[in-house]
Scaffold this motif. Structure first.
Motif, PDB file in Angstrom:
ATOM      1  N   ALA A 104       0.854  -1.193   0.000  1.00 28.22           N
ATOM      2  CA  ALA A 104       0.000   0.000   0.000  1.00 28.22           C
ATOM      3  C   ALA A 104       0.881   1.231   0.000  1.00 28.22           C
ATOM      4  O   ALA A 104       1.819   1.333   0.802  1.00 28.22           O
ATOM      5  CB  ALA A 104      -0.927   0.017   1.212  1.00 28.22           C
ATOM      6  N   GLU A 105       0.593   2.156  -0.901  1.00 28.11           N
ATOM      7  CA  GLU A 105       1.307   3.424  -0.972  1.00 28.11           C
ATOM      8  C   GLU A 105       0.284   4.543  -1.078  1.00 28.11           C
ATOM      9  O   GLU A 105      -0.632   4.468  -1.896  1.00 28.11           O
ATOM     10  CB  GLU A 105       2.237   3.454  -2.191  1.00 28.11           C
ATOM     11  N   ALA A 106       0.432   5.553  -0.237  1.00 23.95           N
ATOM     12  CA  ALA A 106      -0.470   6.702  -0.286  1.00 23.95           C
ATOM     13  C   ALA A 106       0.296   7.955   0.090  1.00 23.95           C
ATOM     14  O   ALA A 106       1.137   7.930   0.995  1.00 23.95           O
ATOM     15  CB  ALA A 106      -1.649   6.517   0.668  1.00 23.95           C
ATOM     16  N   THR A 107       0.032   9.048  -0.622  1.00 27.63           N
ATOM     17  CA  THR A 107       0.656  10.334  -0.307  1.00 27.63           C
ATOM     18  C   THR A 107      -0.410  11.423  -0.296  1.00 27.63           C
ATOM     19  O   THR A 107      -1.447  11.303  -0.960  1.00 27.63           O
ATOM     20  CB  THR A 107       1.738  10.713  -1.335  1.00 27.63           C
ATOM     21  N   SER A 108      -0.153  12.460   0.466  1.00 28.51           N
ATOM     22  CA  SER A 108      -1.048  13.621   0.455  1.00 28.51           C
ATOM     23  C   SER A 108      -0.243  14.874   0.759  1.00 28.51           C
ATOM     24  O   SER A 108       0.729  14.840   1.519  1.00 28.51           O
ATOM     25  CB  SER A 108      -2.177  13.465   1.477  1.00 28.51           C
ATOM     26  N   THR A 109      -0.651  15.974   0.148  1.00 27.31           N
ATOM     27  CA  THR A 109      -0.088  17.286   0.412  1.00 27.31           C
ATOM     28  C   THR A 109      -1.247  18.249   0.607  1.00 27.31           C
ATOM     29  O   THR A 109      -2.209  18.239  -0.166  1.00 27.31           O
ATOM     30  CB  THR A 109       0.788  17.763  -0.762  1.00 27.31           C
ATOM     31  N   GLN A 110      -1.156  19.082   1.631  1.00 27.86           N
ATOM     32  CA  GLN A 110      -2.297  19.920   2.001  1.00 27.86           C
ATOM     33  C   GLN A 110      -1.872  21.373   2.205  1.00 27.86           C
ATOM     34  O   GLN A 110      -0.892  21.653   2.904  1.00 27.86           O
ATOM     35  CB  GLN A 110      -2.908  19.375   3.294  1.00 27.86           C
ATOM     36  N   LEU A 111      -2.594  22.280   1.567  1.00 30.11           N
ATOM     37  CA  LEU A 111      -2.369  23.720   1.726  1.00 30.11           C
ATOM     38  C   LEU A 111      -3.591  24.309   2.418  1.00 30.11           C
ATOM     39  O   LEU A 111      -4.717  24.136   1.946  1.00 30.11           O
ATOM     40  CB  LEU A 111      -2.158  24.381   0.367  1.00 30.11           C
ATOM     41  N   THR A 112      -3.359  25.011   3.533  1.00 30.16           N
ATOM     42  CA  THR A 112      -4.455  25.540   4.343  1.00 30.16           C
ATOM     43  C   THR A 112      -4.244  27.025   4.606  1.00 30.16           C
ATOM     44  O   THR A 112      -3.162  27.435   5.040  1.00 30.16           O
ATOM     45  CB  THR A 112      -4.546  24.807   5.693  1.00 30.16           C
ATOM     46  N   GLY A 113      -5.259  27.827   4.348  1.00 28.53           N
ATOM     47  CA  GLY A 113      -5.253  29.243   4.707  1.00 28.53           C
ATOM     48  C   GLY A 113      -6.208  29.469   5.861  1.00 28.53           C
ATOM     49  O   GLY A 113      -7.359  29.010   5.821  1.00 28.53           O
ATOM     50  N   ILE A 114      -5.767  30.184   6.903  1.00 24.02           N
ATOM     51  CA  ILE A 114      -6.547  30.326   8.141  1.00 24.02           C
ATOM     52  C   ILE A 114      -6.607  31.786   8.555  1.00 24.02           C
ATOM     53  O   ILE A 114      -5.593  32.495   8.541  1.00 24.02           O
ATOM     54  CB  ILE A 114      -5.913  29.517   9.285  1.00 24.02           C
ATOM     55  N   LEU A 115      -7.784  32.243   8.948  1.00 19.94           N
ATOM     56  CA  LEU A 115      -7.965  33.552   9.566  1.00 19.94           C
ATOM     57  C   LEU A 115      -8.300  33.381  11.037  1.00 19.94           C
ATOM     58  O   LEU A 115      -9.074  32.496  11.407  1.00 19.94           O
ATOM     59  CB  LEU A 115      -9.092  34.326   8.874  1.00 19.94           C
ATOM     60  N   ARG A 116      -7.707  34.249  11.865  1.00 17.65           N
ATOM     61  CA  ARG A 116      -8.011  34.253  13.303  1.00 17.65           C
ATOM     62  C   ARG A 116      -8.477  35.646  13.712  1.00 17.65           C
ATOM     63  O   ARG A 116      -7.817  36.642  13.385  1.00 17.65           O
ATOM     64  CB  ARG A 116      -6.771  33.872  14.111  1.00 17.65           C
ATOM     65  N   TYR A 117      -9.589  35.700  14.429  1.00 17.48           N
ATOM     66  CA  TYR A 117     -10.128  36.978  14.902  1.00 17.48           C
ATOM     67  C   TYR A 117     -10.142  36.982  16.425  1.00 17.48           C
ATOM     68  O   TYR A 117     -10.723  36.090  17.060  1.00 17.48           O
ATOM     69  CB  TYR A 117     -11.537  37.208  14.371  1.00 17.48           C
ATOM     70  N   LYS A 118      -9.498  37.998  17.025  1.00 17.33           N
ATOM     71  CA  LYS A 118      -9.437  38.127  18.482  1.00 17.33           C
ATOM     72  C   LYS A 118     -10.496  39.121  18.952  1.00 17.33           C
ATOM     73  O   LYS A 118     -10.461  40.296  18.594  1.00 17.33           O
ATOM     74  CB  LYS A 118      -8.049  38.606  18.908  1.00 17.33           C
ATOM     75  N   PHE A 119     -11.453  38.646  19.733  1.00 22.22           N
ATOM     76  CA  PHE A 119     -12.448  39.534  20.324  1.00 22.22           C
ATOM     77  C   PHE A 119     -11.814  40.403  21.393  1.00 22.22           C
ATOM     78  O   PHE A 119     -12.176  41.564  21.575  1.00 22.22           O
ATOM     79  CB  PHE A 119     -13.598  38.720  20.922  1.00 22.22           C
ATOM     80  N   ASN A 120     -10.868  39.824  22.130  1.00 18.56           N
ATOM     81  CA  ASN A 120     -10.105  40.530  23.158  1.00 18.56           C
ATOM     82  C   ASN A 120      -8.852  39.707  23.424  1.00 18.56           C
ATOM     83  O   ASN A 120      -8.518  38.811  22.642  1.00 18.56           O
ATOM     84  CB  ASN A 120     -10.946  40.732  24.436  1.00 18.56           C
ATOM     85  N   ASP A 121      -8.144  39.991  24.521  1.00 15.74           N
ATOM     86  CA  ASP A 121      -6.901  39.276  24.810  1.00 15.74           C
ATOM     87  C   ASP A 121      -7.128  37.818  25.186  1.00 15.74           C
ATOM     88  O   ASP A 121      -6.167  37.039  25.256  1.00 15.74           O
ATOM     89  CB  ASP A 121      -6.142  39.971  25.948  1.00 15.74           C
ATOM     90  N   ARG A 122      -8.389  37.438  25.418  1.00 14.76           N
ATOM     91  CA  ARG A 122      -8.649  36.080  25.900  1.00 14.76           C
ATOM     92  C   ARG A 122      -9.406  35.190  24.918  1.00 14.76           C
ATOM     93  O   ARG A 122      -9.155  33.981  24.862  1.00 14.76           O
ATOM     94  CB  ARG A 122      -9.408  36.146  27.233  1.00 14.76           C
ATOM     95  N   VAL A 123     -10.311  35.727  24.169  1.00 15.12           N
ATOM     96  CA  VAL A 123     -11.183  34.903  23.334  1.00 15.12           C
ATOM     97  C   VAL A 123     -10.934  35.188  21.855  1.00 15.12           C
ATOM     98  O   VAL A 123     -10.869  36.349  21.443  1.00 15.12           O
ATOM     99  CB  VAL A 123     -12.673  35.153  23.656  1.00 15.12           C
ATOM    100  N   SER A 124     -10.789  34.141  21.075  1.00 21.31           N
ATOM    101  CA  SER A 124     -10.606  34.279  19.626  1.00 21.31           C
ATOM    102  C   SER A 124     -11.280  33.114  18.910  1.00 21.31           C
ATOM    103  O   SER A 124     -11.546  32.066  19.503  1.00 21.31           O
ATOM    104  CB  SER A 124      -9.119  34.330  19.259  1.00 21.31           C
ATOM    105  N   VAL A 125     -11.533  33.311  17.636  1.00 21.55           N
ATOM    106  CA  VAL A 125     -12.052  32.244  16.778  1.00 21.55           C
ATOM    107  C   VAL A 125     -11.155  32.148  15.553  1.00 21.55           C
ATOM    108  O   VAL A 125     -10.494  33.117  15.166  1.00 21.55           O
ATOM    109  CB  VAL A 125     -13.511  32.494  16.353  1.00 21.55           C
ATOM    110  N   HIS A 126     -11.123  30.967  14.952  1.00 24.73           N
ATOM    111  CA  HIS A 126     -10.334  30.794  13.735  1.00 24.73           C
ATOM    112  C   HIS A 126     -11.084  29.881  12.776  1.00 24.73           C
ATOM    113  O   HIS A 126     -11.866  29.013  13.176  1.00 24.73           O
ATOM    114  CB  HIS A 126      -8.935  30.257  14.036  1.00 24.73           C
ATOM    115  N   ALA A 127     -10.847  30.093  11.491  1.00 22.63           N
ATOM    116  CA  ALA A 127     -11.491  29.300  10.444  1.00 22.63           C
ATOM    117  C   ALA A 127     -10.612  29.347   9.208  1.00 22.63           C
ATOM    118  O   ALA A 127      -9.847  30.294   9.001  1.00 22.63           O
ATOM    119  CB  ALA A 127     -12.885  29.833  10.137  1.00 22.63           C
TER     120      ALA A 127
END
Length: 371
Positions: free
Chosen positions: A114-137
């Motif tokens: 069995a042979e399998a390969t994968s390559t993955q490119l990911t772009g991510i944004l992170r938004y900080k509501f304040n110094d403690r809470v953030s979301v990313h997608a």
């Protein structure tokens, strides 16, 4: 201190991780996303697994040979702040892979590959509501391909069946949330990684003879959830870890002609949960070190696919970090004990070999620059 020790988390679950449930290789970490300012990171890892055993007595007890080949991992990350609240990261990695080959000394499974390969490119944004809470997608594109050959007496009339899965690119996404208390280096981040659905152009053969027209095989790379955490527990000391769940039961390879001949698919895996926990310590302004353990439980029985011939694992990683001006170099060594298992074929499943005393040794280095 927080910058130096925070880097140890990615070292543990990244390139030093031996192959876990299914064909997991990178752990899909997001460490660079939480670095300060503009940041570039390059990493390299090499893993040497040793997975071997013997056929069951019915097939003469011959040696399977070392069925798992050595492999390397490369990754790149770039992160920058758009403004005080919004930041962006770009990750390039190799999240999944396999390279399995049984020796001709195994009458039951010799030649199975069995042979399998994968390559993955990911772009991510992170938004900080304040110094403690953030979301990313983020959005990702994954390029994968594969080849599987079944060979040996355990496959009876299906011996020498092989299938080529042509290269395909498919989209996916991730979403997550993080909570931080900067004063004590606390961060808890929860990230959901979506499944990636490939449509592979498929060629099926028995030996060299094509046995069906080319078709399309739908393969789902599994969804997963990562829970990453770290916290200062004393001056210059950090506790860190991760829990990772992967939905491997959704990972199926069911080529049309093979299902018609065998009544089932090529791969049948169980979901996995992998845990890691470690401590990092800063020794001075230049040096820091870490030690961690990782654990993945065994499945509901000891029978596994010959294409993923281990079951569970426990590992130890020792790492270090050298910092100088805007550069830090992380490095480490991992030793993992891979769980015993019995590769099976047939319906119902029947053990064809026994794999015992398996392990993997990994080394890795990561260089990061802040500017």
């Amino acid at each position: 201190m927080k910058t130096m020790l925070g880097a140890t988390t990615a070292l543990v679950v990244g390139t030093l991780t031996a192959q876990a449930g299914g064909i997991d290789r990178s752990g899909q970490g997001l460490g660079a996303l939480f670095e300060k300012g503009r940041y570039v990171e390059l990493s390299f890892g090499a893993v040497k697994p040793e997975v071997s055993g013997n056929d069951v007595a019915l097939f003469g007890g011959g040696a399977t040979g070392d069925v798992a080949s050595d492999y390397t991992q490369l990754a790149f990350s770039y992160k920058y702040d758009i403004n005080d609240q919004l930041s962006f990261a770009l990750n390039l990695d190799q999240p999944f892979g396999a390279d399995v080959l049984y020796s001709a000394t195994s009458a039951a499974l010799g030649g199975t590959n069995a042979e399998a390969t994968s390559t993955q490119l990911t772009g991510i944004l992170r938004y900080k509501f304040n110094d403690r809470v953030s979301v990313h997608a983020g959005l990702r594109a994954t390029k994968s391909d594969g080849f599987i050959r079944l060979q040996g007496a355990a496959y009876a009339g299906l011996s020498t069946y092989n299938v080529t899965l042509g290269s395909d690119v498919a989209p996916g996404y991730l979403v997550g949330v993080a909570y931080e208390i900067p004063d004590i280096a606390l961060r808890v981040a929860l990230t959901y990684n979506s499944e990636v659905k490939h449509d592979f152009l498929t060629t099926e053969r028995l030996g060299a003879a094509q046995i069906a027209p080319q078709s399309v095989t739908n393969v789902t790379l599994p969804q997963s959830v990562n829970l990453d955490f770290q916290s200062g527990i004393a001056e210059d000391t950090l506790l860190f870890g991760q829990i990772r769940w992967v939905d491997w039961s959704a990972f199926r390879v069911d080529p049309t002609a093979f299902v018609g001949l065998a009544g089932g698919g090529l791969i049948d895996l169980e979901d996995s949960v992998t845990y890691s926990l470690g401590i990092g310590r800063r020794f001075n302004e230049t040096w820091a070190g870490s030690v961690s353990v990782s654990y993945e439980g065994k499945g509901t029985d000891n029978l596994v696919s010959p294409l993923a011939p281990t079951d569970g694992r426990i590992g130890l990683t020792v790492g270090g970090i050298y910092s100088h001006e805007n550069m830090k170099v992380s490095f480490g060594v991992n030793y993992t004990k891979l769980g015993d298992a019995q590769p099976e074929t047939g319906t119902p499943d029947v053990a064809r070999a026994s794999m015992t005393g398996n392990s993997a040794l990994g080394v890795g280095v990561k260089v990061g620059w802040s500017f």
